[in-house]
Write a protein that holds these residues in place. Sequence first.
Motif: not given
Length: 659
Positions: A507-518, A535-546
Amino acid sequence: EGVCVWRMVRHMFSNLLLLWSISHDLYITGLTYHNLFSVPLDLDVRLRRLDLSNNFIRQLHTLALPYLEQLDLSSNQLDLISEGAFENLARLEELNLSRNVLNNNVGSNGKALQSISRLKSLDISMNGLSDDAVELYLRNKSSLDQLKMTGNALTRLSHNLFKESEGLRVITIDDNQISVIEQGTFEPLSQLETLNLAKNNLAHICDFKLHQVKYLNLSRNSVEFFVTREDDQLYRLEILDLSHNKLLYFPIVPKMNSLRYLHLQNNLVGTLNSEATMVSEANALYYEIMNEKTVRKNNLHSNWRLMPLIYIDLSYNHFRSFPLETFNHLLSLETLNFSYNCLQNITWNVRNDESGYRRQLFFPSLKYLDLQSNGLVYISPLFLNALTQIETLNLQDNSVQPCASMDQSAPQINLNTSCVVFGQLRTLKHLNLKENNIKMLQPNTFLKTSLVSLNLARNSHMGMQVGSLEGVQKTLQSLFISEINMTSSDLSLPCMPVLTQLNISNNRLDVIPSSLSCSPLREIDIRNNHFASLNHSLFLALSVHLNLMYISGNYFNCCDSKWLTILHELKGKLPDVSDTVCFTSDSNITITEYLKNPSVYCLFHTKISLSASVCVLLCIIDVALTLVMKYNGKCGNSYAVHNIYILYLITRICWHFSF
Ligand SMILES: *[C@@H]1O[C@H](CO)[C@@H](O)[C@H](O)[C@H]1NC(C)=O
Ligand SMILES: *[C@@H]1O[C@H](CO)[C@@H](O)[C@H](O)[C@H]1NC(C)=O
Ligand SMILES: *[C@@H]1O[C@H](CO)[C@@H](O)[C@H](O)[C@H]1NC(C)=O
Ligand SMILES: *[C@@H]1O[C@H](CO)[C@@H](O)[C@H](O)[C@H]1NC(C)=O
Ligand SMILES: *[C@@H]1O[C@H](CO)[C@@H](O)[C@H](O)[C@H]1NC(C)=O
Ligand SMILES: *[C@@H]1O[C@H](CO)[C@@H](O)[C@H](O)[C@H]1NC(C)=O
Ligand SMILES: *[C@@H]1O[C@H](CO)[C@@H](O)[C@H](O)[C@H]1NC(C)=O
Ligand SMILES: *[C@@H]1O[C@H](CO)[C@@H](O)[C@H](O)[C@H]1NC(C)=O
Ligand SMILES: *[C@@H]1O[C@H](CO)[C@@H](O)[C@H](O)[C@H]1NC(C)=O
């Protein structure tokens, strides 16, 4: 591969047994040889299993191995077996002669083979055998259970062929040139369960009579029709493969059958325009073959009604309309593969009932429906209504436009619109809408479904309205929205608390939707977008399950890299990290390279900010000093001028470094 592993294991095992038995002075169980031009003479008489496959043996003379049970001579150059070769193999049960040249010396070989009536399994595939040779080789085989004759030169199966091997349970004669099967060839084989006649030249099955057979493979022949004369016998047929033939009609199956799997892919069924025509022609053909002048009833349908079918593959046929009334008879049908036909529209073309009302038929067991690549534009809501148990619907590569959700207070279905109403499919779990040229995803499109996975990929230019995933955000586990050419402002995703798999690549995305922190994402694909950083804090939250993340094809800034530090901890979960490039102020490097020594690559960057802050500080001090001096009026103008000059210099340097 499985076979190879099995063979290896078997050989290892038999060698072990051999060692064991030698040391215990018991029967020798198995033996394998290589690079032989003839059978070794010094064989232990106690052998039970002898593997001489893949050698260069041309002739076989008398073997005296009274305990031998299995003999594998496959893949040799065997063309002569002496008449008495097998006479002393009183216990031989399995004989593999495949991949030899036994179409030579048929007389002598025939006598040898006729002398072993205890044989249970015989493989004479790939020997160039003619009809006559095979007939000789199969004599005196009253114990034969399995026979394999793949890849020979058979053209005609005569009623004498299995006369002396009537105990056969499994017969494989695929890949020959059989065009005629005489009446009475298979009928007397009362144990026959599995019959594979794939890859031959059979054109018509006019009178199928094998009520004992469970598995019949007629794939890749030239079969134009398959007809069974109606009788009251129970047929045991469970699997019928008629794929890759020239069928114009559905087969006319036995009235009382056990058919569960019917393979009809790659035929010409549906070429005739309407379902009604096809059914009446099939019935006409039936009565013609049965030599009756008039069509008495709808044989096709009356027999299909009793069929316990759970699977039918009709992919790659020529349907232009959906045979609603025929499938309506299949009450147990769970999987229907209707991909690669030419449907375009599924209209509710059903005869009205007696009082003139539109009939609602049902497909009461259908769980899996594959409609891929049909050019579908329109699907009648009455058709979707009929899918009361549907779980998986594949509509990939069609032209379907999903409707906005209906007004809930008035659940009337608008039969006119050309869009497709998914909201009514309450049991639907997996929906594939990839490549449909969808223009816009309306709010509440999937409102009443309980979708677990949704594929919207490759609908280039699709818009997604806010709320389009309303109603499924709590059930959705897998979402594909790749290859849409979307920008971040086009993409709004709700909080999806069970989403584990997301593909937003291409796609042409430049920002990860912050709702993904859910979301407890385990797999995410963000390849080929416009991300410069995450986004560092978002990515940090995601990395738990990734567990798996694809990131290449973006233009990451190495030095805007707080999030990159997390990558260190995700090592091994980023399969394409070594293909991923990031840029510094003076070069592009791979992220792997960057991560080896982050401070080196972005040192310049760090220096700049350091010098910039020092400069700013210096400037402030200087200005302050100057002002203080001026105020005190002590050193006069010259000091002030000097100071202004230095200030000018510092500012220049600062300016130079800061930008
Ligand atoms: C006979 O040997 C061939 C080649 O080794 C093998 O593919 C085939 O499965 C064997 N036949 C039987 C019945 O085991
Ligand atoms: C059939 O096999 C038996 C041994 O199993 C043998 O005694 C008999 O001679 C064979 N018949 C023919 C016609 O070869
Ligand atoms: C029938 O035979 C063909 C060709 O050998 C094979 O590809 C196919 O899987 C077989 N069908 C079934 C149902 O086993
Ligand atoms: C349906 O048929 C197509 C084409 O033969 C095949 O690719 C697809 O896997 C089949 N679907 C199912 C569910 O078997
Ligand atoms: C399918 O339906 C559309 C509109 O409902 C119509 O324009 C088109 O001709 C139909 N196609 C076929 C093959 O019936
Ligand atoms: C549906 O189409 C019919 C004629 O084709 C028309 O009379 C009717 O008003 C239409 N209904 C709606 C709700 O558009
Ligand atoms: C994606 O959108 C851009 C801008 O609208 C356009 O130039 C480009 O051709 C589109 N790419 C594709 C593959 O449609
Ligand atoms: C994501 O989608 C793209 C394009 O549709 C595909 O090539 C890629 O394999 C998908 N990624 C994963 C992890 O399935
Ligand atoms: C980063 O993500 C968090 C949620 O984890 C969000 O609150 C914040 O606004 C995001 N920052 C930016 C710059 O998007």
